[in-house]
Design a protein around this motif. Structure first.
Motif, short mmCIF file in Angstrom:
data_model
loop_
_atom_site.label_atom_id
_atom_site.label_comp_id
_atom_site.label_asym_id
_atom_site.label_seq_id
_atom_site.Cartn_x
_atom_site.Cartn_y
_atom_site.Cartn_z
N GLU A 27 0.83 -1.14 0.07
CA GLU A 27 -0.08 -0.14 0.03
C GLU A 27 0.93 1.18 0.07
OE1 GLU A 27 -3.43 2.29 -0.30
OE2 GLU A 27 -3.14 0.01 -0.22
N ASP A 28 2.04 1.19 0.55
CA ASP A 28 2.86 2.25 0.72
C ASP A 28 3.56 2.64 -0.57
OD1 ASP A 28 2.49 2.78 3.39
OD2 ASP A 28 4.20 1.52 4.19
N ALA A 29 3.78 1.47 -1.26
CA ALA A 29 4.47 1.57 -2.60
C ALA A 29 3.55 2.37 -3.91
CB ALA A 29 4.81 0.17 -3.21
N LYS A 30 2.08 1.84 -3.50
CA LYS A 30 1.19 2.60 -4.17
C LYS A 30 1.24 3.90 -4.03
CE LYS A 30 -3.81 2.36 -5.75
NZ LYS A 30 -4.99 1.60 -5.32
N LYS A 31 1.09 4.40 -2.76
CA LYS A 31 1.31 5.82 -2.41
C LYS A 31 2.36 6.50 -2.72
CE LYS A 31 -1.97 4.99 1.45
NZ LYS A 31 -1.98 5.26 3.13
N ALA A 32 3.48 5.82 -2.83
CA ALA A 32 4.61 6.44 -3.29
C ALA A 32 4.80 6.88 -4.78
CB ALA A 32 5.74 5.65 -2.94
N VAL A 33 4.18 5.85 -5.58
CA VAL A 33 4.16 6.02 -7.02
C VAL A 33 3.16 7.37 -7.39
CG1 VAL A 33 3.07 5.42 -9.17
CG2 VAL A 33 4.64 3.81 -7.72
N GLU A 34 1.98 7.28 -6.63
CA GLU A 34 1.16 8.41 -6.52
C GLU A 34 1.71 10.00 -6.50
OE1 GLU A 34 -2.11 7.60 -4.17
OE2 GLU A 34 -3.09 5.92 -5.79
N LEU A 35 2.60 9.91 -5.28
CA LEU A 35 3.26 11.23 -4.75
C LEU A 35 4.16 11.34 -5.78
CD1 LEU A 35 3.88 13.44 -2.74
CD2 LEU A 35 5.29 11.55 -1.39
N ALA A 36 4.95 10.59 -6.30
CA ALA A 36 5.64 10.69 -7.50
C ALA A 36 5.15 11.22 -8.73
CB ALA A 36 6.69 9.70 -7.98
N SER A 37 4.33 10.94 -8.86
CA SER A 37 3.45 11.28 -10.13
C SER A 37 3.04 12.95 -10.13
CB SER A 37 2.19 10.75 -10.50
OG SER A 37 1.06 10.84 -9.35
N GLU A 38 3.08 13.40 -8.81
CA GLU A 38 2.44 14.67 -8.68
C GLU A 38 3.52 15.94 -9.01
OE1 GLU A 38 1.01 15.50 -4.57
OE2 GLU A 38 -0.26 13.90 -4.82
N VAL A 39 4.95 15.29 -9.02
CA VAL A 39 6.09 16.38 -9.29
C VAL A 39 5.93 16.71 -10.73
CG1 VAL A 39 8.70 16.44 -9.04
CG2 VAL A 39 7.61 14.84 -7.49
N ARG A 40 6.30 18.23 -11.06
CA ARG A 40 6.26 18.66 -12.00
C ARG A 40 7.23 19.80 -12.24
NH1 ARG A 40 2.85 15.20 -12.61
NH2 ARG A 40 0.87 15.17 -13.63
N GLY A 41 7.81 20.30 -13.30
CA GLY A 41 8.35 21.34 -13.48
C GLY A 41 9.91 21.24 -13.75
N THR A 42 10.78 22.16 -13.75
CA THR A 42 12.07 22.18 -13.95
C THR A 42 13.04 22.03 -12.73
OG1 THR A 42 11.58 23.35 -16.17
CG2 THR A 42 13.82 23.36 -15.30
N TYR A 43 13.73 21.19 -12.49
CA TYR A 43 14.51 20.86 -11.17
C TYR A 43 16.09 20.74 -11.60
CZ TYR A 43 9.91 19.95 -9.09
OH TYR A 43 8.88 20.06 -8.32
N MET A 44 16.85 21.38 -10.78
CA MET A 44 18.29 21.14 -10.54
C MET A 44 18.27 19.85 -9.81
SD MET A 44 21.60 21.47 -11.18
CE MET A 44 21.08 22.92 -12.51
N THR A 45 18.89 18.79 -10.61
CA THR A 45 18.99 17.42 -10.00
C THR A 45 20.30 17.01 -9.69
OG1 THR A 45 16.79 16.90 -11.22
CG2 THR A 45 18.06 15.16 -10.29
N ASN A 46 20.37 16.42 -8.65
CA ASN A 46 21.63 15.59 -8.06
C ASN A 46 21.53 14.30 -7.85
OD1 ASN A 46 23.15 18.33 -8.08
ND2 ASN A 46 22.14 19.04 -6.40
N VAL A 47 22.31 13.13 -7.82
CA VAL A 47 22.20 11.92 -7.81
C VAL A 47 23.25 11.44 -7.02
CG1 VAL A 47 21.83 9.77 -8.91
CG2 VAL A 47 20.94 11.67 -10.01
N TRP A 48 23.14 10.78 -5.79
CA TRP A 48 24.36 10.13 -5.06
C TRP A 48 24.19 8.53 -5.19
CZ3 TRP A 48 21.80 14.63 -3.71
CH2 TRP A 48 22.67 15.60 -3.25
N VAL A 49 25.26 7.76 -5.15
CA VAL A 49 25.17 6.54 -4.70
C VAL A 49 26.11 6.25 -3.54
CG1 VAL A 49 24.80 6.20 -7.33
CG2 VAL A 49 27.26 6.02 -6.44
N PRO A 50 25.78 4.96 -2.82
CA PRO A 50 26.49 4.71 -1.58
C PRO A 50 27.84 4.18 -2.01
CG PRO A 50 24.35 3.64 -1.73
CD PRO A 50 24.61 4.22 -3.03
#
Length: 267
Positions: A240-263
């Motif tokens: 159920e959390d996974a479903k809500k997380a996808v729904e939240l991700a779908s709300e993101v819109r616009g132009t973003y300065m994006t950074n990516v980290w890896v362990p």
């Protein structure tokens, strides 16, 4: 030298505020006018402050110092010197946070209103982050990802700080998130970055919107989305959390300065 200041009343434990201020990369990412943050060769922040038709843009090397009451972020750029001092005064039911921003360099006589706006938005960011993310005891790593990645919870700033302290930035750039939402950006980044665990953060140029997402493969482990209406954060522990997380991700819109980290050294 131009100096501007403000103060905010924060109804959150001092520990929550300290955690926000101590997560220096995450805190600086939430400053207004920041268009890029890099941790290669030390923490650097590219800041573009608009003034009429001009753009005062510079890259600052950020050094952080703290004592019992104060947190100092000293930024030295090619064109100017920017210093933010955050001082805490604890009362019984709240904490007074006093901010002073000083700037010396190119355009300092033109930037009075912009610097005031800058320091007020930083104060607002501290308040929102601290009041929405109370300190919690670290939870056992029970998700399939295991290790430090499984312990990341965006409502617990200390877990994020621990993860970033053991990670390295592998990508930084401007991305447009379209109608498909954040999942389209994830797919784009996954096509070039093959690490199993990714931490992706993004912020708009005006600092009004931001997101953070932790991935294991294509699965969302934790996600946060902040906009002018408030902040939503969750850790995925069930279908159920996974479903809500996808729904939240779908709300993101616009132009973003994006950074990516890896362990670094596994998860």
């Amino acid at each position: 030298m131009k100096r501007k200041g403000t103060s905010v009343k924060i109804e959150a434990p001092r520990e929550s505020i300290e955690a926000v201020l101590g997560d220096v990369p995450g805190f600086v990412t939430n400053w207004p006018y920041v268009v890029r943050v890099s941790r290669r060769d030390g923490l650097k922040a590219e800041i573009m402050m608009p003034r009429f038709v001009f753009r005062f843009r510079d890259t600052y090397s950020i050094e952080y110092h703290s004592d019992y009451n104060s947190h100092i972020y000293d930024g030295r750029g090619n064109k100017g010197h920017l210093t933010l001092v955050v001082t805490l005064k604890e009362w019984q039911k709240y904490v007074d946070v006093v901010l002073e921003l000083s700037y010396k360099g190119k355009g300092e006589f033109w930037l009075g209103k912009i610097l005031q706006d800058f320091v007020e938005k930083v104060g607002k960011a501290i308040k929102e982050l601290a009041e929405s993310r109370p300190i919690k005891a670290p939870e056992p790593a029970t998700t399939p990802g295991g290790g430090i990645a499984a312990g990341v919870d965006f409502s617990n700033p200390m877990s994020v700080a621990e993860f970033l302290s053991k990670s390295q930035m592998v990508h930084s750039g401007l991305h447009i998130v379209g109608e498909e939402g954040l999942l389209s950006l994830i797919s784009e980044l996954r096509s070039t970055i093959k690490d199993r665990v990714l931490y992706i953060s993004g912020i708009t140029n005006d600092g009004a919107n931001s997101f953070k997402v932790l991935l294991e493969g294509s699965r969302i482990l934790a996600i946060e989305y902040r906009n002018p209406k408030g902040t939503s954060a969750m850790k995925v522990e069930s279908d159920e959390d996974a479903k809500k997380a996808v729904e939240l991700a779908s709300e993101v819109r616009g132009t973003y300065m994006t950074n990516v980290w890896v362990p670094v050294g596994g998860v």
